[in-house]
Design a protein around this motif. Sequence first.
Motif, short mmCIF file in Angstrom:
data_model
loop_
_atom_site.label_atom_id
_atom_site.label_comp_id
_atom_site.label_asym_id
_atom_site.label_seq_id
_atom_site.Cartn_x
_atom_site.Cartn_y
_atom_site.Cartn_z
N VAL A 9 1.68 -19.89 -24.23
CA VAL A 9 1.56 -18.51 -24.72
C VAL A 9 1.42 -17.50 -23.57
O VAL A 9 2.15 -16.51 -23.51
CB VAL A 9 0.37 -18.38 -25.70
CG1 VAL A 9 0.06 -16.92 -25.99
CG2 VAL A 9 0.68 -19.10 -27.00
N LEU A 10 0.50 -17.76 -22.66
CA LEU A 10 0.27 -16.81 -21.57
C LEU A 10 1.51 -16.67 -20.68
O LEU A 10 1.88 -15.56 -20.30
CB LEU A 10 -0.91 -17.25 -20.70
CG LEU A 10 -2.31 -17.15 -21.29
CD1 LEU A 10 -3.34 -17.42 -20.21
CD2 LEU A 10 -2.57 -15.80 -21.93
N ASP A 11 2.10 -17.80 -20.36
CA ASP A 11 3.26 -17.74 -19.47
C ASP A 11 4.45 -17.08 -20.16
O ASP A 11 5.28 -16.46 -19.51
CB ASP A 11 3.62 -19.14 -18.98
CG ASP A 11 2.58 -19.66 -17.98
OD1 ASP A 11 1.80 -18.84 -17.49
OD2 ASP A 11 2.56 -20.87 -17.73
N LEU A 13 4.09 -14.58 -22.29
CA LEU A 13 3.80 -13.14 -22.25
C LEU A 13 4.02 -12.56 -20.84
O LEU A 13 4.42 -11.42 -20.70
CB LEU A 13 2.35 -12.88 -22.68
CG LEU A 13 2.08 -13.09 -24.17
CD1 LEU A 13 0.59 -13.01 -24.45
CD2 LEU A 13 2.82 -12.06 -25.01
N ASN A 14 3.76 -13.34 -19.84
CA ASN A 14 3.95 -12.85 -18.48
C ASN A 14 5.33 -13.18 -17.92
O ASN A 14 5.56 -13.04 -16.73
CB ASN A 14 2.88 -13.41 -17.54
CG ASN A 14 1.70 -12.47 -17.44
OD1 ASN A 14 1.71 -11.40 -18.02
ND2 ASN A 14 0.68 -12.87 -16.70
N GLU A 15 6.21 -13.62 -18.80
CA GLU A 15 7.58 -13.97 -18.40
C GLU A 15 7.60 -14.93 -17.23
O GLU A 15 8.32 -14.75 -16.26
CB GLU A 15 8.37 -12.70 -18.07
CG GLU A 15 8.57 -11.81 -19.28
CD GLU A 15 9.77 -10.89 -19.15
OE1 GLU A 15 10.07 -10.46 -18.04
OE2 GLU A 15 10.41 -10.62 -20.18
N GLN A 16 6.78 -15.95 -17.36
CA GLN A 16 6.71 -16.95 -16.29
C GLN A 16 7.49 -18.21 -16.65
O GLN A 16 7.48 -19.18 -15.91
CB GLN A 16 5.25 -17.33 -16.02
CG GLN A 16 4.46 -16.27 -15.30
CD GLN A 16 4.66 -16.34 -13.80
OE1 GLN A 16 5.52 -17.04 -13.31
NE2 GLN A 16 3.85 -15.60 -13.06
N ARG B 82 5.94 -3.07 -17.76
CA ARG B 82 4.98 -4.01 -17.19
C ARG B 82 5.71 -5.21 -16.59
O ARG B 82 5.41 -5.64 -15.48
CB ARG B 82 3.99 -4.48 -18.26
CG ARG B 82 3.02 -5.53 -17.75
CD ARG B 82 1.87 -5.80 -18.71
NE ARG B 82 1.09 -6.93 -18.25
CZ ARG B 82 1.36 -8.20 -18.54
NH1 ARG B 82 2.39 -8.49 -19.31
NH2 ARG B 82 0.61 -9.16 -18.06
N ASN B 83 6.69 -5.73 -17.32
CA ASN B 83 7.44 -6.86 -16.80
C ASN B 83 8.18 -6.52 -15.51
O ASN B 83 8.23 -7.32 -14.58
CB ASN B 83 8.42 -7.38 -17.85
CG ASN B 83 7.70 -8.06 -19.00
OD1 ASN B 83 6.56 -8.52 -18.83
ND2 ASN B 83 8.32 -8.13 -20.16
N ILE B 86 5.57 -6.45 -12.76
CA ILE B 86 5.15 -7.80 -12.37
C ILE B 86 6.23 -8.45 -11.51
O ILE B 86 5.95 -9.09 -10.50
CB ILE B 86 4.88 -8.66 -13.62
CG1 ILE B 86 3.62 -8.16 -14.33
CG2 ILE B 86 4.71 -10.12 -13.26
CD1 ILE B 86 3.39 -8.82 -15.68
N ARG B 90 5.74 -9.70 -7.71
CA ARG B 90 6.04 -11.06 -7.27
C ARG B 90 6.96 -11.05 -6.06
O ARG B 90 6.75 -11.76 -5.10
CB ARG B 90 6.74 -11.83 -8.40
CG ARG B 90 5.76 -12.53 -9.30
CD ARG B 90 6.53 -13.25 -10.40
NE ARG B 90 5.76 -13.21 -11.62
CZ ARG B 90 6.28 -13.20 -12.83
NH1 ARG B 90 7.58 -13.21 -13.00
NH2 ARG B 90 5.50 -13.17 -13.88
N PHE B 143 -4.27 -11.74 -14.72
CA PHE B 143 -3.31 -11.91 -15.81
C PHE B 143 -2.54 -10.62 -16.09
O PHE B 143 -1.31 -10.59 -16.06
CB PHE B 143 -4.00 -12.39 -17.09
CG PHE B 143 -3.05 -12.47 -18.25
CD1 PHE B 143 -2.13 -13.51 -18.34
CD2 PHE B 143 -3.05 -11.50 -19.25
CE1 PHE B 143 -1.22 -13.57 -19.40
CE2 PHE B 143 -2.15 -11.56 -20.30
CZ PHE B 143 -1.24 -12.61 -20.37
#
Lengths: 268, 188
Positions: A9-11, A13-16, B82-83, B86, B90, B143
């Motif tokens: 879920v977190l990844d 949302l952070n597009e990881q 935001r993306n 980020i 990075r 986060f």
Amino acid sequence: MNEKQCENVLDYLNEQLTEKEREEFEQHLRECPDCQAEVQELENLMGGIPAYMKEATPPAGMRERVLNDVFKDEENEHKNETEEKQAPVLSPKKPNKWKVWAGALAAGLLLSVGGNIFAGLQLQQLSSQNEDLESNLSDLQVALSKLEDRESENGDTMTPTERTQLASTGEAGSGVATLVDRNIGSELLVQVEELTQLEGDQVYQVWLIEGENPEPAGAFTTDGEGNGAVTFRIDEENQKSWDAIAITKEPKPNNQLPEGEVVLQAEL
Amino acid sequence: MSKPTDYELYEQIRNKDKTALETLYNRYEKLLYSFAHRMMKDQQAAEEVMQDVFIKLWRGKGAGQYVKERGKFSSWLLTITRNASIDLIRKKKAQEVEWDQRDSMNEEMPGVEEVVTDKEERDQLRKAIDTLPDEQQRMICLFYFQGLSQREIAEKCEIPLGTVKGRVRLALKKLREHLDEKGGTTDE
């Protein structure tokens, strides 16, 4: 398996996640009410934050810069990094170095004529041995252009790492060369103005010079007013510490070594 | 003539209407720039983010594609901003030194290096974050503002991977509570 997906879920949302992972997770998300609720909750919590941020004043001229770049991007022109009209009257710092270089070029040219004939013979042999050569090549080109398409869609940002004025060697003309770092390798942008008119098959050829070795870095022709521009991609593996850049007037396109006179030059 | 809605503008943008993009830009410049500036802590980087966002929007492919299921248009715009931030963090970070645990929270928390303006007192976010326990501040920082992966957060904070999600969620929730409390009293 599913529990493992719930950990993404977190990844997500952070597009990881990689593209594949993301697709798998989205598939899972459609079937997992817990994850749906969690994503929604986190999105809501995060979504509320910006409203409480302090306002910042946009820098002057940002609107024009951003919008210009957006619309330029559409034309697929990345020339925007180069400057608009400026008339540099810079003379080269070490003109003598250029004479040495020109001498080396002449010597190199003689060598290359011999070399080219030899290479030509080898090529003929090769192509007769391998009829697939051309189709392989075109496959490669298709793959390459696909790659390039994908890359251009990423909208990567570019930062000029080096920018230098090109000085005329005597004739008319001036220009700017900008080296821009890309995700992969870098890109050279050259923009010139007021160069003399070309005739016949002539082209203006850009050279990047390392030590005494020039490498072709794009060619262009000019418009009625002597304006021209070209971009040239330098792949990561071809990245060198270039000493200088030069533009010559070549009698024909695709010369691998300069034959014509240097019209603009600069040290890097 | 009444003002077009965001969605109407978006539809026009999809048809490559430059004026529509300009109108949308004017409408959101301040909000998105403030946001990007907060994320990037740097004027030039924030402008890069803006460029990225509007290029994506103009291209209208992939991340730049809005569907109504994504919720409010403005929220969606903030999400892609935001993306994009980020992403740039990075890229920039790849060249920088590793996050140093000795660094104070303030050093890493966006916003502190900005010049104090008369708007400073409206920075309720900063204040609300400050009231959180250190660990929660750190979760939000890593986060939300730095966009780290779950694994990176676990490593930096030396906590089990499985606990990261819960802690991030709790931190965001607490932050929201503080913001809601303050929001009612100090603003306007």
